[in-house]
Design an enzyme around this catalytic site. Structure first.
Site, mmCIF file in Angstrom:
data_model
loop_
_atom_site.group_PDB
_atom_site.id
_atom_site.type_symbol
_atom_site.label_atom_id
_atom_site.label_comp_id
_atom_site.label_asym_id
_atom_site.label_seq_id
_atom_site.Cartn_x
_atom_site.Cartn_y
_atom_site.Cartn_z
ATOM 1 N N HIS A 51 -5.267 -3.610 -1.595
ATOM 2 C CA HIS A 51 -4.982 -2.764 -2.762
ATOM 3 C C HIS A 51 -4.816 -3.566 -4.047
ATOM 4 O O HIS A 51 -4.533 -2.992 -5.094
ATOM 5 C CB HIS A 51 -3.732 -1.915 -2.496
ATOM 6 C CG HIS A 51 -3.918 -1.012 -1.318
ATOM 7 N ND1 HIS A 51 -4.457 0.249 -1.416
ATOM 8 C CD2 HIS A 51 -3.676 -1.222 0.006
ATOM 9 C CE1 HIS A 51 -4.534 0.787 -0.205
ATOM 10 N NE2 HIS A 51 -4.064 -0.087 0.673
ATOM 11 N N LYS B 276 -12.172 -0.412 -0.463
ATOM 12 C CA LYS B 276 -11.422 0.167 -1.586
ATOM 13 C C LYS B 276 -12.178 -0.129 -2.889
ATOM 14 O O LYS B 276 -13.200 0.511 -3.127
ATOM 15 C CB LYS B 276 -9.996 -0.331 -1.516
ATOM 16 C CG LYS B 276 -9.422 0.137 -0.159
ATOM 17 C CD LYS B 276 -8.026 -0.114 0.100
ATOM 18 C CE LYS B 276 -7.560 0.608 1.350
ATOM 19 N NZ LYS B 276 -8.119 0.116 2.627
ATOM 20 N N SER C 297 0.793 -1.222 0.000
ATOM 21 C CA SER C 297 0.000 0.000 0.000
ATOM 22 C C SER C 297 0.826 1.272 0.000
ATOM 23 O O SER C 297 0.334 2.325 -0.370
ATOM 24 C CB SER C 297 -0.922 0.007 1.221
ATOM 25 O OG SER C 297 -0.161 0.033 2.416
#
Ligand SMILES: Cc1ncc(COP(=O)(O)O)c(C=O)c1O
Length: 433
Positions: free
Chosen positions: A234, A266, A206
């Site tokens: 991610h 996310k 990340s």
């Protein structure tokens, strides 16, 4: 506001009370120290900025539009009308709260629908969703491992993974970032001293935007009889031809990994986290993991939103391709302009490393003044001396957005550096006086 509150609480008890003397302890808060030092140097506080709408590739702050590089909405799905519809329907049917822990208060259909969809995504038996991504890691590692066990984690693993390791009471071994030789040396020396062991990595790091050597990690876990947890916060929606993540990137059978973890905050546009794993592991967690057992269930509206976002991701792989294309463009353009992008590989997260925390702060401020929102990342989130602006890239960013941002960095970086150098010189002179 929060700070004022602390100040009042402290003064009410003469600043010295052990229960409320938080103002004294503020010197321990690295972010606070940096903000205070920045303020002395003339920098505005960059924290807690209020966005007036959904923060997408562009965002509105104080009535002004900014190009936004601080959103996790990698696939540009947040605010999609189908999500709004799914959430509205779920709210109508189930309200906005799960009301209690699912274990005792029961669940709603969106919980199991989402868990099944995620388990199928990875081709594993089952899945458990938690109300927070951070709590997913803390609670899972903290609960599953104990004093006789070992947790081997990447040196730059997310705070939630490290906190989980601390909570577990297992011996914690941090191997050099993304360095399987360093991991293997530790495994060779330490593995036999422990009962259970787990290797913990992120699927896309990340802070640096680089990818771990998953095939080698799998080989090591097999050779040294460990489990393997991959945090896909991610990488889900970002890596692989259809956004299925790091296993798709490497063409690896996902069953080779014991626990797939990801946040839902996310690419999937919600909040919370999951562990996708064998039925045995999921049941164990559902019956004992404190962040699940002793915490309220995920609001059904959030589960419905995440499921819809997942459907859109799988139905429209062109979003993933767009994201990958613009991320690669960002990386190439930044490198051509001579910026230090560290180990980034051009997938959604690209840092521009400037070294000094104050330089990162002043650079972010200069960009903000030019209509670009990119947050500075400083110690303790990254090592001292590697402060950076971290750019989160979205499928909705255009090449023009990228060029505008990078050109601005190139133009503003010398000024940010000069401001900090001048301040340092001034303070040194004063100290000598
Ligand atoms: C790698 C990683 N794991 C876990 C988390 C925690 O997730 P959440 O913010 O959804 O609680 C984050 C948050 O950014 C993350 O980057």
């Amino acid at each position: 506001m929060k700070n004022d509150h602390f100040a009042q609480a402290g003064s009410a008890h003469g600043q010295g009370g052990r229960a409320t003397g938080f103002n004294r302890m503020r010197s321990k808060l690295s972010f606070d120290r940096l903000v205070e030092m920045g303020a002395r140097m003339g920098m505005k506080n960059p924290l807690f900025v209020c966005h007036e709408g959904a923060a997408k590739a562009t965002t509105c702050i104080g009535g002004k539009e900014y190009i936004n590089f601080s959103t996790y909405d990698y696939l540009d799905i947040n605010t999609h009308p189908e999500l709004t519809e799914a959430v509205t329907e779920a709210a109508r049917l189930y309200g906005t709260s799960a009301g209690a822990s699912r274990l005792v208060g029961g669940e709603r259909p969106p919980h199991r629908v989402l868990e099944r969809a995620i388990a199928d995504l990875y081709g594993v038996e089952d899945c458990i969703i938690y109300v927070s991504g951070h709590a997913t890691n803390v609670s899972t590692l903290g609960f599953m491992f104990g004093a006789r066990d070992a947790i081997f984690h990447d040196g730059l693993a997310h705070n939630s993974l490290v906190q989980g390791a601390f909570l577990s009471g297992a011996t914690r071994y941090s191997y050099n970032h993304n360095d399987c030789d360093s991991l293997e040396a530790l495994l060779r020396e330490k593995r036999d001293q422990h009962k259970h062991a787990i290797i913990v990595t992120e699927g896309l790091f990340s802070m640096d935007g680089n990818i771990p050597d998953l095939p080698r990690l799998i080989a090591l876990k097999q050779q040294y009889d460990c489990m393997l947890l991959v945090d896909e916060a991610h990488s889900l929606g970002v890596l692989g031809a259809t956004g299925r993540g790091v296993h798709e990137y490497f063409g690896i059978e996902p069953g080779a990994v014991d626990m797939w973890m990801s946040t839902l905050s996310k690419s999937l546009c919600g909040c919370g986290g999951f562990i996708a794993a064998s039925k045995e592991i999921v049941e164990f967690l559902k019956l004992g993991s404190p962040g699940f057992v002793f915490s309220v269930g995920m609001p059904p509206v959030i589960a419905a939103a995440c499921k819809k976002a997942l459907d859109i991701m799988l139905r429209e792989p062109e979003r993933v391709h767009k994201l990958q294309k613009i991320s690669q463009y960002f990386l190439k353009y930044a490198q051509e302009k001579g910026l230090d992008t560290g180990a980034a590989q051009g997938y959604a997260v690209v840092p521009v490393i400037v070294g000094n925390s104050m330089v990162a702060g002043f650079l972010a401020q200069a960009l903000f003044q030019r209509g670009i929102f990119a947050m500075p990342i400083t110690f303790p989130a990254v090592k001292e001396g590697t402060a950076r602006l971290r750019f989160f890239i979205s499928a909705a960013h255009t090449e023009e957005h990228v060029r505008t941002a990078i050109d601005a960095v190139v133009e503003e970086l010398p000024g940010a550096q000069a401001t900090v150098d001048a301040y340092m010189q001034q303070t040194q002179v004063k100290e000598q006086d």
